[in-house]
Design a protein around this motif. Structure first.
Motif, PDB file in Angstrom:
ATOM      1  N   MET A  72       0.819  -1.206   0.000  1.00  0.00           N
ATOM      2  CA  MET A  72       0.000   0.000   0.000  1.00  0.00           C
ATOM      3  C   MET A  72       0.854   1.257   0.000  1.00  0.00           C
ATOM      4  O   MET A  72       0.534   2.246  -0.674  1.00  0.00           O
ATOM      5  N   TRP A  73       1.963   1.245   0.747  1.00  0.00           N
ATOM      6  CA  TRP A  73       2.771   2.454   0.898  1.00  0.00           C
ATOM      7  C   TRP A  73       4.132   2.318   0.231  1.00  0.00           C
ATOM      8  O   TRP A  73       5.087   2.997   0.607  1.00  0.00           O
ATOM      9  N   TYR A 106     -12.634   7.111   1.296  1.00  0.00           N
ATOM     10  CA  TYR A 106     -12.701   5.986   0.368  1.00  0.00           C
ATOM     11  C   TYR A 106     -14.110   5.689  -0.144  1.00  0.00           C
ATOM     12  O   TYR A 106     -14.270   5.249  -1.289  1.00  0.00           O
ATOM     13  N   ALA A 144      -5.733   1.435  -9.610  1.00  0.00           N
ATOM     14  CA  ALA A 144      -4.837   1.796  -8.516  1.00  0.00           C
ATOM     15  C   ALA A 144      -5.619   2.353  -7.324  1.00  0.00           C
ATOM     16  O   ALA A 144      -5.334   2.023  -6.168  1.00  0.00           O
ATOM     17  N   ARG A 202      -7.435  -0.533  -5.642  1.00  0.00           N
ATOM     18  CA  ARG A 202      -6.485  -1.383  -4.915  1.00  0.00           C
ATOM     19  C   ARG A 202      -6.054  -0.734  -3.612  1.00  0.00           C
ATOM     20  O   ARG A 202      -5.948  -1.403  -2.574  1.00  0.00           O
ATOM     21  N   GLU A 203      -5.832   0.563  -3.629  1.00  0.00           N
ATOM     22  CA  GLU A 203      -5.449   1.260  -2.399  1.00  0.00           C
ATOM     23  C   GLU A 203      -6.529   1.117  -1.332  1.00  0.00           C
ATOM     24  O   GLU A 203      -6.232   0.817  -0.165  1.00  0.00           O
ATOM     25  N   TRP A 236      -6.103  -0.816   2.281  1.00  0.00           N
ATOM     26  CA  TRP A 236      -6.307  -0.180   3.581  1.00  0.00           C
ATOM     27  C   TRP A 236      -7.345  -0.947   4.397  1.00  0.00           C
ATOM     28  O   TRP A 236      -7.149  -1.187   5.596  1.00  0.00           O
TER      29      TRP A 236
END
Length: 237
Positions: A149-150, A188, A212, A215-216, A220
């Motif tokens: 994620m990061w 979100y 993308a 997916r983020e 999370w």
């Protein structure tokens, strides 16, 4: 990632990152703002936190600073009838002040915690403080999914690491608070709806951006106990 498609996805969203009014109230309450305080919302995006700042400090004035012209236009439209708000298109790394509080939700990483706090020292009024949220590990051993994620932010650290960057800037941490799940969903959930609305007819570049973003949010929700934002209230020493 195609920047034009990125901003197509993010156009007209209510906010550009996690946040909720309770966190603004927490920071402004602890900051001990004087009557008629002047607050800077640094990296304000479309102006999602301005209302909470005005509610938490009813006699304050807010300068909202944002570099992206599209977000500036959205914030100005949203707050056109509020005389206590001034939306400024500019560099949050070059604030004038003096400000009793600089509020920065999820945007300080553009400058770096230490570098940004150093740049803001001269923009703070006597007794002024900074409240900022920064990505943070909540575990010493993040999973592969949390790291994915990061992956584009290798500077992510834990609470002790954030405090070390605060101290390196010549500040002290007064208190911290983990940004809530509700604050993340405030970002979100509208993003999910926007992704769904743009799917039909999306070209390859837009589809990449939509994938993308989806997916983020997925990562999370799966790994929110391992990572998130830490909100810190700090002051120069």
């Amino acid at each position: 990632m195609d920047r034009a498609r990125f901003f197509e996805l993010h156009r007209d969203l209510p906010r550009e990152g996690p946040g909720e009014a309770a966190e603004v109230a927490w920071a402004t309450g602890l900051a001990g703002l004087p009557p008629g305080a002047v607050i800077c919302d640094a990296g304000c995006g479309p102006g999602a936190d301005i209302g909470a700042l005005l509610e938490a400090a009813p006699r304050a004035r807010v300068d909202a600073v944002e570099r992206h012209p599209g977000f500036v236009a959205e914030a100005r439209a949203r707050w056109a009838d509020e005389p206590r708000v001034r939306v400024i298109e500019g560099d949050m790394g070059a604030l004038d002040g003096p400000y009793d509080l600089i509020w920065c939700a999820g945007a300080l990483y553009f400058l770096g915690v230490t570098e940004g706090l150093q740049a803001w020292r001269g923009a703070l009024a006597r007794g002024g403080k900074v409240a900022f949220s920064e990505l943070c590990w909540f575990t010493a051993d993040p999973s592969e999914g949390a790291r994915e994620m990061w992956a584009e932010y290798p500077a992510i650290t834990d609470a002790a690491g954030i405090d070390a960057r605060v101290r390196a800037a010549g500040y002290e941490t007064l208190d911290t608070r983990v940004v809530s799940d509700a604050a993340w969903e405030a970002y979100y959930t509208p993003l999910d709806a926007r992704i769904a609305a743009l799917r039909d007819g999306a070209d390859a570049a837009l589809t990449e951006v939509l994938d993308a973003g989806a997916r983020e949010a997925e990562l999370w929700r799966a790994h929110r106990r391992e990572c998130g934002y830490l909100l810190s209230l700090v002051r120069p020493v």
